[in-house]
Design a protein around this motif. Structure first.
Motif, PDB file in Angstrom:
ATOM      1  N   PHE A  96       0.829  -1.213   0.000  1.00 39.64           N
ATOM      2  CA  PHE A  96       0.000   0.000   0.000  1.00 39.64           C
ATOM      3  C   PHE A  96       0.861   1.259   0.000  1.00 39.64           C
ATOM      4  CE2 PHE A  96      -3.627  -2.353   2.421  1.00 39.64           C
ATOM      5  CZ  PHE A  96      -3.968  -3.022   1.264  1.00 39.64           C
ATOM      6  N   SER A  97       1.925   1.256   0.796  1.00 41.17           N
ATOM      7  CA  SER A  97       2.755   2.455   0.903  1.00 41.17           C
ATOM      8  C   SER A  97       3.567   2.684  -0.361  1.00 41.17           C
ATOM      9  CB  SER A  97       3.675   2.369   2.124  1.00 41.17           C
ATOM     10  OG  SER A  97       4.548   1.257   2.024  1.00 41.17           O
ATOM     11  N   ALA A  98       4.007   1.624  -1.020  1.00 42.29           N
ATOM     12  CA  ALA A  98       4.720   1.790  -2.278  1.00 42.29           C
ATOM     13  C   ALA A  98       3.792   2.283  -3.390  1.00 42.29           C
ATOM     14  CB  ALA A  98       5.378   0.479  -2.694  1.00 42.29           C
ATOM     15  N   GLU A  99       2.531   1.885  -3.321  1.00 45.25           N
ATOM     16  CA  GLU A  99       1.550   2.301  -4.323  1.00 45.25           C
ATOM     17  C   GLU A  99       0.954   3.672  -4.017  1.00 45.25           C
ATOM     18  OE1 GLU A  99       0.046   0.361  -7.160  1.00 45.25           O
ATOM     19  OE2 GLU A  99       2.066  -0.452  -6.958  1.00 45.25           O
ATOM     20  N   GLY A 100       1.065   4.132  -2.762  1.00 46.53           N
ATOM     21  CA  GLY A 100       0.443   5.394  -2.378  1.00 46.53           C
ATOM     22  C   GLY A 100      -1.067   5.306  -2.322  1.00 46.53           C
ATOM     23  N   ILE A 101      -1.591   4.216  -1.734  1.00 40.59           N
ATOM     24  CA  ILE A 101      -3.039   4.023  -1.651  1.00 40.59           C
ATOM     25  C   ILE A 101      -3.461   3.826  -0.194  1.00 40.59           C
ATOM     26  CG2 ILE A 101      -3.306   3.119  -3.981  1.00 40.59           C
ATOM     27  CD1 ILE A 101      -3.203   0.311  -2.892  1.00 40.59           C
ATOM     28  N   ALA A 347       7.319   9.420  -9.588  1.00 35.73           N
ATOM     29  CA  ALA A 347       7.301  10.584 -10.476  1.00 35.73           C
ATOM     30  C   ALA A 347       5.894  11.171 -10.566  1.00 35.73           C
ATOM     31  CB  ALA A 347       7.802  10.189 -11.867  1.00 35.73           C
ATOM     32  N   ALA A 348       4.894  10.301 -10.625  1.00 35.74           N
ATOM     33  CA  ALA A 348       3.506  10.769 -10.690  1.00 35.74           C
ATOM     34  C   ALA A 348       3.120  11.503  -9.416  1.00 35.74           C
ATOM     35  CB  ALA A 348       2.570   9.589 -10.935  1.00 35.74           C
ATOM     36  N   TRP A 349       3.621  11.037  -8.281  1.00 40.13           N
ATOM     37  CA  TRP A 349       3.321  11.711  -7.012  1.00 40.13           C
ATOM     38  C   TRP A 349       3.927  13.121  -7.005  1.00 40.13           C
ATOM     39  CZ3 TRP A 349       0.214  11.340  -2.970  1.00 40.13           C
ATOM     40  CH2 TRP A 349       0.505  12.095  -1.819  1.00 40.13           C
ATOM     41  N   ASP A 350       5.148  13.243  -7.458  1.00 36.55           N
ATOM     42  CA  ASP A 350       5.776  14.567  -7.499  1.00 36.55           C
ATOM     43  C   ASP A 350       4.964  15.522  -8.380  1.00 36.55           C
ATOM     44  OD1 ASP A 350       7.774  13.748  -5.806  1.00 36.55           O
ATOM     45  OD2 ASP A 350       9.209  13.303  -7.413  1.00 36.55           O
ATOM     46  N   GLU A 351       4.437  15.011  -9.487  1.00 35.86           N
ATOM     47  CA  GLU A 351       3.592  15.836 -10.352  1.00 35.86           C
ATOM     48  C   GLU A 351       2.314  16.242  -9.625  1.00 35.86           C
ATOM     49  OE1 GLU A 351       2.727  13.844 -13.972  1.00 35.86           O
ATOM     50  OE2 GLU A 351       4.834  13.654 -14.588  1.00 35.86           O
ATOM     51  N   ALA A 352       1.696  15.281  -8.933  1.00 33.78           N
ATOM     52  CA  ALA A 352       0.448  15.572  -8.228  1.00 33.78           C
ATOM     53  C   ALA A 352       0.666  16.609  -7.131  1.00 33.78           C
ATOM     54  CB  ALA A 352      -0.127  14.285  -7.641  1.00 33.78           C
ATOM     55  N   TRP A 368      -4.533  12.792  -7.374  1.00 33.79           N
ATOM     56  CA  TRP A 368      -3.520  11.743  -7.217  1.00 33.79           C
ATOM     57  C   TRP A 368      -3.987  10.426  -7.817  1.00 33.79           C
ATOM     58  CZ3 TRP A 368       0.656   9.507  -7.553  1.00 33.79           C
ATOM     59  CH2 TRP A 368       0.928   8.263  -6.978  1.00 33.79           C
ATOM     60  N   GLU A 369      -5.247  10.063  -7.616  1.00 34.69           N
ATOM     61  CA  GLU A 369      -5.738   8.807  -8.167  1.00 34.69           C
ATOM     62  C   GLU A 369      -5.693   8.847  -9.697  1.00 34.69           C
ATOM     63  OE1 GLU A 369      -7.075   4.926  -8.386  1.00 34.69           O
ATOM     64  OE2 GLU A 369      -6.083   6.087  -6.805  1.00 34.69           O
ATOM     65  N   GLN A 373      -3.339   6.179 -11.696  1.00 32.33           N
ATOM     66  CA  GLN A 373      -3.885   5.282 -12.702  1.00 32.33           C
ATOM     67  C   GLN A 373      -3.180   5.484 -14.052  1.00 32.33           C
ATOM     68  OE1 GLN A 373      -5.854   2.833 -12.331  1.00 32.33           O
ATOM     69  NE2 GLN A 373      -6.860   3.165 -10.343  1.00 32.33           N
ATOM     70  N   ALA A 374      -2.895   6.737 -14.386  1.00 28.80           N
ATOM     71  CA  ALA A 374      -2.210   7.020 -15.642  1.00 28.80           C
ATOM     72  C   ALA A 374      -0.793   6.450 -15.625  1.00 28.80           C
ATOM     73  CB  ALA A 374      -2.177   8.523 -15.897  1.00 28.80           C
ATOM     74  N   ALA A 375      -0.120   6.560 -14.483  1.00 24.34           N
ATOM     75  CA  ALA A 375       1.247   6.024 -14.374  1.00 24.34           C
ATOM     76  C   ALA A 375       1.259   4.510 -14.556  1.00 24.34           C
ATOM     77  CB  ALA A 375       1.847   6.416 -13.030  1.00 24.34           C
TER      78      ALA A 375
END
Length: 380
Positions: A96-101, A347-352, A368-369, A373-375
């Protein structure tokens, strides 16, 4: 890619645990004199297994290990991320923590750049009432399936099992029970037809002795399409033949799934030499701790040191596994994909974070979701 550790985190965990201190032997040792590990609460399987391994390290190397137990996923992970614990004996919160969920979708967290050393396989499947007519997972369509309210660790695994049979929660009568115990008891009580869990809860033995009886829905390892569907939702699952549990024996094994609990993790930027030494010590003390609990023989590295698992393997662990002839080309290919996925999420988290600085919590969660999902989709 190494994620910067957050300077401050909201959750705090009490530092409590067991120290194992014995005079160091004369031989040189590669482990540090002291280490700190995090784990589940005292009394849990994770704490018992971490304690048995810590005791073996003390007796063989003279290393003192302090165990910090916590009943929450954030409480177990926070010391590892902040650097106050060297390693964590975690559960599905590693994934969960690696996925950011779930808990880790909060803007104070996001994906964490974790790595694993090994993880003990723990079987998981769909126990059903024998009179419910659920021979295979697809047969659960339209049946009553017990879920646990507020328990994503159990429920995401159940979603993965349903996916194996080509189902979602919309295809079954998903019933939320307020506690894990209530969900497990619901089959014998006639309130549900199936649930998802490990093989040894006491309520399942009661089901086996009840008029309804118990049956484990078959999850055959040779169903490639089913396993591909599982990997989309829960890529940490692998086929597993279980011989211990309610309604299961050496003579009557069950074809189930396995995830890792505990899974031994650290940060990606942990010294490769330190992780190599830790992995080596885990291997060299195996005979000293393998009888600590009934399932601890599954810590043998040719079983615990291969994917799939919640997060990528650390380079230091891979170095030792290669030396022992355990690491394979298939394992490396899996690990390369896992690192690529985690890098994409980071990288997607940094963008969000950059785009959502002025957003409220709900709006940021939606952003973020969308990014997450796009990543993930970009990797297919």
């Amino acid at each position: 890619m190494t994620r910067t550790r957050p300077a401050r985190l909201a959750a705090a965990s009490l530092i409590a645990g067991a120290a194992f201190a014995i005079s160091a032997p004369a031989q040189a040792q590669e482990l540090p004199d002291t280490m700190t590990w995090s784990s589940y609460d005292v009394g849990s399987a994770g704490y018992a297994e971490a304690s048995a391994i810590a005791d073996a390290f003390g007796r063989k190397y003279g290393t003192r290990v302090r165990i910090q137990p916590s009943g929450s996923s954030i409480g177990r992970l926070q010391p590892v991320v902040s650097g106050r614990a060297d390693y964590g004996f975690l559960a599905t919160e590693a994934f969960f923590s690696a996925e950011g969920i779930y808990d880790f979708a909060d803007r104070r967290w996001g994906p964490q750049n974790l790595r694993t050393l090994a993880g003990r396989p723990s079987s998981f499947g769909m126990p059903t009432a024998a009179d419910a007519g659920i021979e295979k997972i697809a047969d659960a369509r339209g049946k009553r399936v017990a879920f646990v309210a507020g328990n994503p660790s159990v429920n995401v695994k159940c979603d993965g099992i349903l996916a194996f049979g080509g189902l979602t929660r919309d295809d079954v009568e998903a019933i939320m029970f307020p506690t894990y115990g209530a969900a497990m008891s619901s089959l014998a009580a006639g309130q549900a037809d199936a649930t998802c869990t490990t093989t040894t809860p006491s309520q399942l033995y009661e089901l086996a002795e009840s008029p309804r009886g118990i049956h484990w829905a078959d999850i055959p390892r040779d169903d490639a399409e089913g396993w591909e569907r599982v990997s989309d939702l829960a890529p940490f699952f692998a086929p597993y033949t279980e011989t211990v549990g309610a309604g299961i024996s050496q003579e009557n094994p069950a074809q189930l799934m396995a995830y890792r609990y505990p899974v031994l993790v650290t940060m990606a930027d942990k010294s490769a030499d330190d992780v190599y030494a830790m992995t080596k010590a885990l291997d060299e003390t195996y005979d000293m701790f393998k009888d600590g609990t009934a399932v601890m023989p599954r810590w043998k590295l040719d079983e615990a040191g291969l994917p799939p698992i919640d997060v990528p393997f650390h380079e230091g662990a891979i170095r030792y596994l290669e030396e022992k002839g355990i690491w394979t080309e298939e394992a490396q290919a899996w690990n390369d994909r896992a690192v690529k996925r985690l890098d994409a999420l980071l990288a997607a988290w940094d963008e969000a974070v950059a785009e959502g600085e002025s957003l409220g919590d709900e709006e940021f969660a939606a952003l973020w979701e969308e990014k997450r999902q796009a990543a993930v989709a970009s990797l297919n």
